[in-house]
Design an enzyme around this catalytic site. Structure first.
Site, PDB file in Angstrom:
ATOM      1  N   ASN A   1      -0.033  -6.637  -2.558  1.00  0.00           N
ATOM      2  CA  ASN A   1      -1.471  -6.833  -2.325  1.00  0.00           C
ATOM      3  C   ASN A   1      -1.864  -8.305  -2.238  1.00  0.00           C
ATOM      4  OD1 ASN A   1      -2.537  -3.940  -4.295  1.00  0.00           O
ATOM      5  ND2 ASN A   1      -2.079  -4.120  -2.112  1.00  0.00           N
TER       6      ASN A   1
ATOM      7  N   ASP B   1      -5.774   5.016  -4.184  1.00  0.00           N
ATOM      8  CA  ASP B   1      -5.773   4.566  -2.792  1.00  0.00           C
ATOM      9  C   ASP B   1      -7.008   5.075  -2.049  1.00  0.00           C
ATOM     10  OD1 ASP B   1      -4.749   3.275  -0.563  1.00  0.00           O
ATOM     11  OD2 ASP B   1      -3.531   4.982   0.059  1.00  0.00           O
TER      12      ASP B   1
END
Length: 246
Positions: A69, A21
């Site tokens: 996503n 991340d």
């Protein structure tokens, strides 16, 4: 003593999973577009994969693209898919040189045809490698994975293939995407966020969680070593007491 030398090779986690991340925030801090962050993130992937293989980690799973996503801006998703194809082509030599087998989990049929094709080709080319298994979680969501398991088992019970009484942890494990992988020992998340984000919810039941503020493009070998040392300094009890372990 160097950081790497502090790692106890006989106490390595068998399976390390990483939520990579911070690519977008890294780019923003540099005054760059998000895509540049993702491109720089691939350098960290190479660094961590090579370090893991070198030190003796048997299984490394990277959260590369979640089911959520797909909701990102269309241009970013398209760029990520192109970057996936480019990286697979570029890193095949690294995988072969380090005797690394590539695997993938998730709803892979959702990937664009070119990305899916390239992924399957690299998986096939590395299928006989045995030093380490690198698994990419692509179009992956743990809740979706568990829902699929429930549907499969329900269908098998309905058709008298298995009985309800026979369903246990081992049966569920055999129906997960990760059926060929051991449970996660160490879960690492970069960027300072303290959440799991729908990643391997069943498989991390007894994993040690390690959170770092480092953004993924800045996460390198030394940062992996620090996570491993931190892991080895913990007491893993699996529901038992310290006295029972000793």
């Amino acid at each position: 003593m160097e950081l790497k030398d502090q790692i106890q090779l006989d106490k390595l986690p068998q399976h390390v999973a990483i939520i990579m991340d911070g690519n977008g925030r890294w780019a923003k801090q540099q005054g760059l577009i998000r895509v540049i962050g993702h491109e720089n993130g691939t350098k960290s992937v190479r660094d961590v994969v090579e370090a893991s293989a070198e030190i003796g980690i048997k299984h490394l799973t990277l959260y590369a693209f979640s089911t959520e996503n797909w909701k990102r801006p269309k241009l970013e998703v398209q760029t990520l898919m192109k970057l996936l194809v480019k990286s697979l082509k570029k890193e095949i030599k690294t995988l072969q040189d380090n005797n690394i087998k590539l695997s993938a989990i998730g709803n892979l049929n959702d990937l664009p045809k070119k990305a899916h094709k390239e992924l399957l080709e690299v998986i096939d080319k590395t299928k006989d490698n045995s030093h380490m298994t690198l698994t990419l979680a692509l179009s992956y969501g743990s809740r979706e994975e568990i829902i699929n398991v429930v549907k499969e088992l329900t269908d098998k019970v309905k058709n008298n293939i298995i009985s309800i009484e026979s369903i246990d942890e081992s049966i569920i494990n055999k129906h997960l995407y990760t059926q060929n992988l051991p449970d996660v020992d160490l879960l690492i998340r970069t960027s300072g966020e303290h959440r799991i984000s729908n990643f391997l919810l069943w498989q991390i039941a007894y994993a040690e969680l390690y959170f770092t503020d480092i953004l993924w493009p800045d996460f390198k070998k030394m940062d992996l070593y620090e996570a491993l040392i931190n892991y080895q300094n913990r007491e893993r009890r699996f529901g038992k007491t310290s006295e029972q372990l000793s």
